[in-house]
Scaffold this motif. Structure first.
Motif: not given
Length: 73
Positions: A36-46, A68-73
């Motif tokens: 995950v880089l600073p410009t990553h698109v929003p994403l929710v994944s296990s 767990g869960v990753i939540d990228i905003r």
């Protein structure tokens, strides 16, 4: 303007174990390992069992993760 860092909060059921800025992070997910880089698109994944790596300005921090869960905003 692009962001230079990600703000990451790594939370367990007991406490927050990391809360700070990183350059990038590598996470094992149920569909594969992602970086995950600073410009990553929003994403929710296990999150899958494996090694989560946070790269800060000064160091690389490794964590063993099991679920767990990753939540990228």
């Amino acid at each position: 303007m692009e962001r230079a860092h990600l703000h990451v909060k790594l939370i367990t059921p007991e406490k927050i174990i990391f809360d700070g800025e990183v350059i990038h992070m590598t996470v094992p997910t149920t569909t594969g390992v992602i970086t995950v880089l600073p410009t990553h698109v929003p994403l929710v994944s296990s999150i899958a069992k494996g090694e989560l790596v946070l790269k800060t300005k000064d160091e690389e921090i490794h964590f063993a993760v099991f679920a767990g869960v990753i939540d990228i905003r």
